[in-house]
Design a protein around this motif. Structure first.
Motif, PDB file in Angstrom:
ATOM      1  N   LEU A   1       0.744  -0.486   0.384  1.00 39.20           N
ATOM      2  CA  LEU A   1      -0.617  -0.075   0.227  1.00 39.20           C
ATOM      3  C   LEU A   1       0.676   1.391  -0.177  1.00 39.20           C
ATOM      4  O   LEU A   1       1.931   0.986   1.098  1.00 39.20           O
ATOM      5  CB  LEU A   1      -1.075   0.375   1.113  1.00 39.20           C
ATOM      6  CG  LEU A   1      -1.873   0.745   1.581  1.00 39.20           C
ATOM      7  CD1 LEU A   1      -2.935   0.784   0.096  1.00 39.20           C
ATOM      8  CD2 LEU A   1      -2.524   1.488   2.614  1.00 39.20           C
ATOM      9  N   ALA A   2       0.669   1.855  -0.930  1.00 40.09           N
ATOM     10  CA  ALA A   2       1.789   3.292  -1.025  1.00 40.09           C
ATOM     11  C   ALA A   2       0.181   4.499  -0.854  1.00 40.09           C
ATOM     12  O   ALA A   2      -0.110   4.426  -1.912  1.00 40.09           O
ATOM     13  CB  ALA A   2       2.263   3.063  -1.993  1.00 40.09           C
ATOM     14  N   ALA A   3       1.290   5.459  -0.198  1.00 37.81           N
ATOM     15  CA  ALA A   3       0.253   6.888  -0.838  1.00 37.81           C
ATOM     16  C   ALA A   3       1.520   8.292  -1.201  1.00 37.81           C
ATOM     17  O   ALA A   3       2.278   7.823  -1.004  1.00 37.81           O
ATOM     18  CB  ALA A   3      -0.224   7.447   0.590  1.00 37.81           C
TER      19      ALA A   3
ATOM     20  N   ASP B   1      -1.858  16.920   5.042  1.00 37.75           N
ATOM     21  CA  ASP B   1      -1.193  18.024   3.767  1.00 37.75           C
ATOM     22  C   ASP B   1       0.538  17.296   3.122  1.00 37.75           C
ATOM     23  O   ASP B   1       1.398  17.269   3.671  1.00 37.75           O
ATOM     24  CB  ASP B   1      -0.508  19.054   3.976  1.00 37.75           C
ATOM     25  CG  ASP B   1      -1.769  20.887   3.795  1.00 37.75           C
ATOM     26  OD1 ASP B   1      -2.608  20.111   3.009  1.00 37.75           O
ATOM     27  OD2 ASP B   1      -1.832  21.299   5.370  1.00 37.75           O
ATOM     28  N   ASP B   2       0.133  16.866   1.421  1.00 37.57           N
ATOM     29  CA  ASP B   2       1.207  16.463   0.548  1.00 37.57           C
ATOM     30  C   ASP B   2       2.278  14.749   1.330  1.00 37.57           C
ATOM     31  O   ASP B   2       3.389  15.235   2.097  1.00 37.57           O
ATOM     32  CB  ASP B   2       2.452  17.307   0.516  1.00 37.57           C
ATOM     33  CG  ASP B   2       2.907  16.968  -0.773  1.00 37.57           C
ATOM     34  OD1 ASP B   2       2.596  16.249  -1.338  1.00 37.57           O
ATOM     35  OD2 ASP B   2       4.121  17.622  -0.671  1.00 37.57           O
ATOM     36  N   VAL B   3       1.584  14.269   2.544  1.00 33.63           N
ATOM     37  CA  VAL B   3       2.341  13.200   2.840  1.00 33.63           C
ATOM     38  C   VAL B   3       2.425  12.108   2.076  1.00 33.63           C
ATOM     39  O   VAL B   3       1.332  11.846   1.346  1.00 33.63           O
ATOM     40  CB  VAL B   3       0.961  12.329   4.241  1.00 33.63           C
ATOM     41  CG1 VAL B   3       1.874  11.365   5.328  1.00 33.63           C
ATOM     42  CG2 VAL B   3       1.316  13.313   5.172  1.00 33.63           C
ATOM     43  N   ASP B   4       3.500  11.137   1.599  1.00 36.19           N
ATOM     44  CA  ASP B   4       4.143  10.492   0.752  1.00 36.19           C
ATOM     45  C   ASP B   4       4.684   9.544   2.180  1.00 36.19           C
ATOM     46  O   ASP B   4       5.522   9.573   2.611  1.00 36.19           O
ATOM     47  CB  ASP B   4       4.900  10.506  -0.300  1.00 36.19           C
ATOM     48  CG  ASP B   4       4.331  11.573  -1.334  1.00 36.19           C
ATOM     49  OD1 ASP B   4       3.272  12.013  -1.693  1.00 36.19           O
ATOM     50  OD2 ASP B   4       5.112  12.432  -1.555  1.00 36.19           O
ATOM     51  N   LEU B   5       3.990   7.621   1.558  1.00 39.88           N
ATOM     52  CA  LEU B   5       4.452   6.821   2.498  1.00 39.88           C
ATOM     53  C   LEU B   5       4.071   5.228   1.767  1.00 39.88           C
ATOM     54  O   LEU B   5       3.631   5.211   0.555  1.00 39.88           O
ATOM     55  CB  LEU B   5       3.948   6.892   3.799  1.00 39.88           C
ATOM     56  CG  LEU B   5       1.956   6.136   4.015  1.00 39.88           C
ATOM     57  CD1 LEU B   5       1.827   4.726   3.856  1.00 39.88           C
ATOM     58  CD2 LEU B   5       1.963   6.840   4.968  1.00 39.88           C
ATOM     59  N   GLU B   6       4.935   4.134   1.650  1.00 39.18           N
ATOM     60  CA  GLU B   6       5.380   3.406   1.350  1.00 39.18           C
ATOM     61  C   GLU B   6       4.709   2.475   2.499  1.00 39.18           C
ATOM     62  O   GLU B   6       5.562   2.492   3.634  1.00 39.18           O
ATOM     63  CB  GLU B   6       6.331   2.906   0.635  1.00 39.18           C
ATOM     64  CG  GLU B   6       5.933   3.556  -0.892  1.00 39.18           C
ATOM     65  CD  GLU B   6       7.827   3.327  -1.774  1.00 39.18           C
ATOM     66  OE1 GLU B   6       8.333   2.695  -0.390  1.00 39.18           O
ATOM     67  OE2 GLU B   6       7.020   3.326  -3.225  1.00 39.18           O
ATOM     68  N   LEU B   7       4.096   1.267   2.250  1.00 42.88           N
ATOM     69  CA  LEU B   7       4.251  -0.517   3.370  1.00 42.88           C
ATOM     70  C   LEU B   7       4.444  -0.953   2.844  1.00 42.88           C
ATOM     71  O   LEU B   7       3.686  -1.842   2.066  1.00 42.88           O
ATOM     72  CB  LEU B   7       2.284   0.135   4.148  1.00 42.88           C
ATOM     73  CG  LEU B   7       1.588   1.455   5.171  1.00 42.88           C
ATOM     74  CD1 LEU B   7       0.635   0.302   5.278  1.00 42.88           C
ATOM     75  CD2 LEU B   7       2.870   1.919   5.728  1.00 42.88           C
TER      76      LEU B   7
ATOM     77  N   TYR C   1       4.430  16.274  12.171  1.00 44.22           N
ATOM     78  CA  TYR C   1       4.089  17.280  12.628  1.00 44.22           C
ATOM     79  C   TYR C   1       3.148  18.394  12.313  1.00 44.22           C
ATOM     80  O   TYR C   1       3.518  18.585  11.224  1.00 44.22           O
ATOM     81  CB  TYR C   1       5.881  18.481  13.245  1.00 44.22           C
ATOM     82  CG  TYR C   1       5.045  19.325  13.603  1.00 44.22           C
ATOM     83  CD1 TYR C   1       5.245  19.299  15.481  1.00 44.22           C
ATOM     84  CD2 TYR C   1       5.532  20.897  13.167  1.00 44.22           C
ATOM     85  CE1 TYR C   1       4.724  20.930  15.454  1.00 44.22           C
ATOM     86  CE2 TYR C   1       5.262  21.883  13.861  1.00 44.22           C
ATOM     87  CZ  TYR C   1       4.426  22.210  15.334  1.00 44.22           C
ATOM     88  OH  TYR C   1       4.585  23.175  16.076  1.00 44.22           O
ATOM     89  N   ALA C   2       1.843  18.044  12.646  1.00 43.87           N
ATOM     90  CA  ALA C   2       1.344  19.795  11.985  1.00 43.87           C
ATOM     91  C   ALA C   2       0.902  19.373  11.123  1.00 43.87           C
ATOM     92  O   ALA C   2       0.622  20.249  10.147  1.00 43.87           O
ATOM     93  CB  ALA C   2       2.004  21.562  12.338  1.00 43.87           C
ATOM     94  N   GLY C   3       0.263  18.411  10.001  1.00 36.45           N
ATOM     95  CA  GLY C   3      -0.237  17.827   9.140  1.00 36.45           C
ATOM     96  C   GLY C   3       1.420  17.464   8.059  1.00 36.45           C
ATOM     97  O   GLY C   3       0.553  16.968   6.684  1.00 36.45           O
ATOM     98  N   ARG C   4       2.108  17.395   8.265  1.00 35.91           N
ATOM     99  CA  ARG C   4       3.059  16.967   7.173  1.00 35.91           C
ATOM    100  C   ARG C   4       4.103  15.907   8.130  1.00 35.91           C
ATOM    101  O   ARG C   4       4.571  16.025   9.694  1.00 35.91           O
ATOM    102  CB  ARG C   4       4.026  17.909   7.272  1.00 35.91           C
ATOM    103  CG  ARG C   4       2.860  19.282   6.076  1.00 35.91           C
ATOM    104  CD  ARG C   4       3.916  20.790   5.471  1.00 35.91           C
ATOM    105  NE  ARG C   4       3.274  21.761   4.646  1.00 35.91           N
ATOM    106  CZ  ARG C   4       3.224  21.468   3.432  1.00 35.91           C
ATOM    107  NH1 ARG C   4       3.175  20.299   3.070  1.00 35.91           N
ATOM    108  NH2 ARG C   4       2.485  22.030   2.910  1.00 35.91           N
ATOM    109  N   VAL C   5       4.961  15.789   7.404  1.00 37.03           N
ATOM    110  CA  VAL C   5       5.379  13.940   7.381  1.00 37.03           C
ATOM    111  C   VAL C   5       7.230  15.271   8.341  1.00 37.03           C
ATOM    112  O   VAL C   5       7.609  15.777   6.334  1.00 37.03           O
ATOM    113  CB  VAL C   5       5.650  13.610   6.734  1.00 37.03           C
ATOM    114  CG1 VAL C   5       7.041  12.045   7.524  1.00 37.03           C
ATOM    115  CG2 VAL C   5       4.408  12.342   6.765  1.00 37.03           C
ATOM    116  N   VAL C   6       6.791  14.781   8.269  1.00 38.21           N
ATOM    117  CA  VAL C   6       9.292  16.251   9.013  1.00 38.21           C
ATOM    118  C   VAL C   6      10.207  15.107   8.542  1.00 38.21           C
ATOM    119  O   VAL C   6      11.315  16.278   9.009  1.00 38.21           O
ATOM    120  CB  VAL C   6       8.873  16.990   9.755  1.00 38.21           C
ATOM    121  CG1 VAL C   6       8.311  17.611   9.518  1.00 38.21           C
ATOM    122  CG2 VAL C   6       9.188  16.800  11.158  1.00 38.21           C
ATOM    123  N   GLU C   7      11.089  14.133   9.222  1.00 37.26           N
ATOM    124  CA  GLU C   7      11.890  13.375   9.485  1.00 37.26           C
ATOM    125  C   GLU C   7      11.209  11.933   9.006  1.00 37.26           C
ATOM    126  O   GLU C   7      10.118  11.305   9.559  1.00 37.26           O
ATOM    127  CB  GLU C   7      11.926  13.255  10.140  1.00 37.26           C
ATOM    128  CG  GLU C   7      13.381  12.984  10.494  1.00 37.26           C
ATOM    129  CD  GLU C   7      14.300  13.324  11.478  1.00 37.26           C
ATOM    130  OE1 GLU C   7      15.373  12.350  11.957  1.00 37.26           O
ATOM    131  OE2 GLU C   7      14.143  13.761  11.935  1.00 37.26           O
TER     132      GLU C   7
END
Length: 331
Positions: free
Chosen positions: A6-8, A36-42, A230-236
């Motif tokens: 699953l990816a976003a 806002d603008d989150v990318d991830l891969e499971l 943090y606050a809707g965004r992925v920071v690290e």
């Protein structure tokens, strides 16, 4: 690397706010910028932890991936195929592969029905009526199952209820498990047992797991990869050991510094504290321009107030990145 299940990409969710009279007169539409603008891969057989304080958007990400919320923008792909389903047979088929475990098991289980009912209904809905509810209970280490099948949720402990909720999720035969703070409502003494159960299920069933938590220490223990929100965004982001032991973003350092330090409790010298960050998290109705952490950051620069930082590689650790202008080559 294992297969991406699953990816976003660019995942975004804005919740409209009821307009006040002055907003109507000014023709303004206000919304909460929850994600806002989150990318991830499971990936299959791996745990990805999403860490952040309350209100950072972690649970909203889980509900977007589960298709319980419609997306404002972005895509969700299951085995590379775009998925937008909210009802009907396609939604049920999607739920059979992507299951969500909620934070509060007492709220997610119907108090009027027994454990047997919850499990057999889930098996029937997902076309697995031939499977036995007792086998699901044994899989989540509730044995002998005969002791639990005819009990109601209020007759179980918190840990037992969460194991039943996990068993119900497994009844669908999923490939992805979205665990939304699955141990935060449990006593400290039994949290480790539930995390060990999830790890065992990941290994035996080759599941891809998203573990949402505000506890960065448990993320280090349990996760292969850690994403910090943090606050809707992925920071690290990066592997669990690197992010927790060599944090790059000032917010991640603040999170780690806020966790109890065993060395201090034991009377040993503590590690050097993180630089203090003042203020409070920003309003997500009117988030600050640029980096959302800049009003609190001890390292703030003019560019932080003007432009959203991209993902920038950190040091020589493969896969470790931070959305922070400190790691731009010319700063």
């Amino acid at each position: 690397m294992s297969e991406v299940v699953l990816a976003a990409a660019g995942l975004t969710k804005h919740f409209p706010v009821r307009r006040r009279a002055r907003d109507l007169l000014a023709g303004r539409r206000r919304s909460v910028h929850a994600v806002d603008d989150v990318d991830l891969e499971l990936r299959r057989g791996r745990v990805t932890a999403m860490v952040g304080e309350s209100g950072s958007g972690k649970s909203t990400v889980a509900r977007l991936l589960a298709q319980l919320y419609g997306r404002t923008a972005g895509t969700v792909r299951l085995h590379g195929k775009p998925m937008t389903v909210r009802s009907g047979r396609r939604f049920r088929a999607y739920c059979g592969r992507v299951q969500l475990v909620f934070q509060d098991p007492f709220a997610s289980l119907n108090p009027a029905h027994t454990v047997r009912y919850h499990l057999t209904r889930a098996l029937r809905l997902h076309g697995r009526a031939g499977s036995a509810a007792a086998e699901l209970l044994e899989r989540v280490q509730l044995a002998p199952p005969e002791r639990f099948l005819d009990k109601f949720p209020h007759e179980l402990s918190g840990g037992q209820r969460q194991r039943v909720a996990i068993a119900r999720a497994l009844a669908a035969g999923p490939e992805v498990l979205l665990a939304d703070e699955p141990v935060s409502m449990l006593d400290v003494s039994i949290r480790l047992g539930v995390l060990n159960l999830l790890r065992d299920l990941k290994d035996r069933l080759n599941l891809a797991i998203l573990y949402i938590t505000h506890d960065i220490a448990s993320a280090r223990y349990f996760a292969d990869e850690v994403l910090v929100m943090y606050a809707g965004r992925v920071v690290e982001g990066g592997d669990g050991e690197t992010v927790t032991q060599h944090a790059a973003h000032p917010y991640t350092r603040l999170l780690i510094a806020s966790a109890p330090d065993p060395d201090t409790i034991a009377g040993r010298p503590a590690a050097a504290p993180a630089e203090p960050a003042g203020g409070e998290p920003p309003s997500l109705i009117d988030p600050p321009a640029g980096c959302r952490f800049h009003p609190r950051c001890p390292h703030v620069m003019s560019v932080c107030r003007e432009r959203v930082p991209p993902r920038l590689d950190v040091g020589d650790r493969a896969g470790h990145w931070a959305a922070c202008w400190l790691y731009r080559g010319d700063t």
